[in-house]
Design an enzyme around this catalytic site. Structure first.
Site, PDB file in Angstrom:
ATOM      1  N   ARG A  41       0.733  -1.177  -0.084  1.00 47.87           N
ATOM      2  CA  ARG A  41      -0.009  -0.060   0.142  1.00 47.87           C
ATOM      3  C   ARG A  41       0.830   1.173   0.002  1.00 47.87           C
ATOM      4  O   ARG A  41       1.513   1.664   0.987  1.00 47.87           O
ATOM      5  CB  ARG A  41      -0.816  -0.014   1.291  1.00 47.87           C
ATOM      6  CG  ARG A  41      -1.817   1.436   1.265  1.00 47.87           C
ATOM      7  CD  ARG A  41      -2.485   1.086   2.745  1.00 47.87           C
ATOM      8  NE  ARG A  41      -3.300   2.436   2.951  1.00 47.87           N
ATOM      9  CZ  ARG A  41      -2.858   3.500   3.260  1.00 47.87           C
ATOM     10  NH1 ARG A  41      -1.623   3.798   3.802  1.00 47.87           N
ATOM     11  NH2 ARG A  41      -3.614   4.487   3.475  1.00 47.87           N
ATOM     12  N   SER A 113     -12.552  -2.841   0.777  1.00 52.65           N
ATOM     13  CA  SER A 113     -12.666  -2.095   1.882  1.00 52.65           C
ATOM     14  C   SER A 113     -14.150  -1.770   2.241  1.00 52.65           C
ATOM     15  O   SER A 113     -14.697  -1.150   1.449  1.00 52.65           O
ATOM     16  CB  SER A 113     -12.087  -0.591   1.946  1.00 52.65           C
ATOM     17  OG  SER A 113     -10.581  -0.998   2.012  1.00 52.65           O
ATOM     18  N   LYS A 142      -7.678   7.500   8.881  1.00 54.08           N
ATOM     19  CA  LYS A 142      -9.101   7.919   8.770  1.00 54.08           C
ATOM     20  C   LYS A 142      -9.259   8.842  10.154  1.00 54.08           C
ATOM     21  O   LYS A 142      -8.443   8.499  10.954  1.00 54.08           O
ATOM     22  CB  LYS A 142      -9.812   6.606   8.953  1.00 54.08           C
ATOM     23  CG  LYS A 142      -9.554   5.370   8.022  1.00 54.08           C
ATOM     24  CD  LYS A 142     -10.405   5.876   6.803  1.00 54.08           C
ATOM     25  CE  LYS A 142     -10.243   4.816   5.610  1.00 54.08           C
ATOM     26  NZ  LYS A 142      -8.973   4.338   5.116  1.00 54.08           N
TER      27      LYS A 142
HETATM   28  N1  3NM Z   1      -7.681   0.862   5.874  1.00 55.94           N
HETATM   29  P1  3NM Z   1      -2.948   0.816  11.102  1.00 55.94           P
HETATM   30  S1  3NM Z   1      -7.920   1.652   8.441  1.00 55.94           S
HETATM   31  C1  3NM Z   1      -5.252   1.120   5.330  1.00 55.94           C
HETATM   32  O1  3NM Z   1     -10.744   1.056   7.744  1.00 55.94           O
HETATM   33  C2  3NM Z   1      -6.411   1.148   6.433  1.00 55.94           C
HETATM   34  O2  3NM Z   1     -10.444   0.743   5.533  1.00 55.94           O
HETATM   35  C3  3NM Z   1      -8.363   1.083   6.873  1.00 55.94           C
HETATM   36  O3  3NM Z   1      -3.257   0.932   9.704  1.00 55.94           O
HETATM   37  C4  3NM Z   1      -9.933   0.910   6.749  1.00 55.94           C
HETATM   38  O4  3NM Z   1      -3.001  -0.593  11.314  1.00 55.94           O
HETATM   39  C5  3NM Z   1      -6.109   1.730   7.829  1.00 55.94           C
HETATM   40  O5  3NM Z   1      -1.812   1.305  11.569  1.00 55.94           O
HETATM   41  C6  3NM Z   1      -5.128   1.677   8.382  1.00 55.94           C
HETATM   42  O6  3NM Z   1      -4.105   1.648  11.986  1.00 55.94           O
HETATM   43  C7  3NM Z   1      -4.583   0.717   9.194  1.00 55.94           C
END
Ligand code: 3NM
Length: 216
Positions: A41, A113, A142
């Protein structure tokens, strides 16, 4: 269709959260320690860079017999001969499932997603290979989080693997597992860790012990 043996621990690799560590080194450590699936990503990088990084990550994933997924772009996934693509809600406006399948062919993994029960239900009624649901906990990518209240309901209707994502770490993963989650994705809790192998091993132990408890 590509059959994924196990989605338990899904590593999302994003160099912006790697604190300057080389992502290939992170990937190698995480794969050796036992992540089950890996996604590249990388937002806003030129396609040439992504082809180079993607080729290297694909080779590494092949070495460890772990599926390699590319974020956002089915054409990039195809050009890399990756095992699949992960699409966001914006991506599917450009590449609806049928067009992503046409680009990639029938044997590749296509994940999506989702960020609400409504999005989840829509995705669940289509032929995606897996559905990511989040952000469960606060995370950097987010500006909101949805918590764990919907987890059981989602799992009770899911017709494909559900991967929970967003702010999941070694402190809060048990709450999610206690609600029935069996597949989790993480960026920072793994790649931001001082010791990648230790972080992966802890996650694996927690997920495995939950699966074992569920059987007994
Ligand atoms: N997608 P971390 S949350 C890439 O909710 C991504 O679809 C999300 O990173 C979604 O594990 C997210 O550091 C970030 O929180 C995940």
């Amino acid at each position: 269709m590509y059959i994924v043996k196990d989605y338990s621990l899904y590593l999302v690799l994003s160099s912006e959260y790697a604190g300057g560590k080389p992502v290939l080194e992170i990937a190698r450590s995480a794969l050796a320690a036992g992540v089950d699936i890996l996604q590249m990503r990388e937002k806003g990088r030129p396609e040439d860079d992504l082809m180079v990084l993607g080729r290297n990550l694909l080779l590494l994933c092949r070495e460890f017999d772990v599926p390699f997924i590319v974020n956002d772009n089915p054409y990039l996934a195809k050009n890399l001969n990756a095992d699949g693509v992960h699409l966001g809600q914006e991506d599917i406006k450009r590449y609806p499932l049928s067009s992503a399948r046409k680009i990639l062919g029938p044997d590749k993994i296509i994940g999506i997603s989702t960020h609400s029960i409504e999005e989840f239900r829509r995705a669940n009624s289509e032929d995606f290979d897996y559905i990511a649901f989040g952000p469960i906990f606060p995370t950097k990518t987010k500006n909101y989080s949805i918590g764990t209240d919907d987890v059981e309901q989602i799992l009770s209707v899911a017709s494909k693997p559900v991967i929970f994502i967003g702010g999941i770490n070694l402190e809060n993963v048990d709450l999610l597992l206690s609600k029935g989650a069996r597949s989790i994705a993480a960026i920072r809790a793994i790649i931001g860790s001082d010791d990648i192998a230790v972080a992966v091993n802890h996650f694996r132990k927690q997920i495995i012990s939950c699966k074992t408890e569920a059987k007994t």
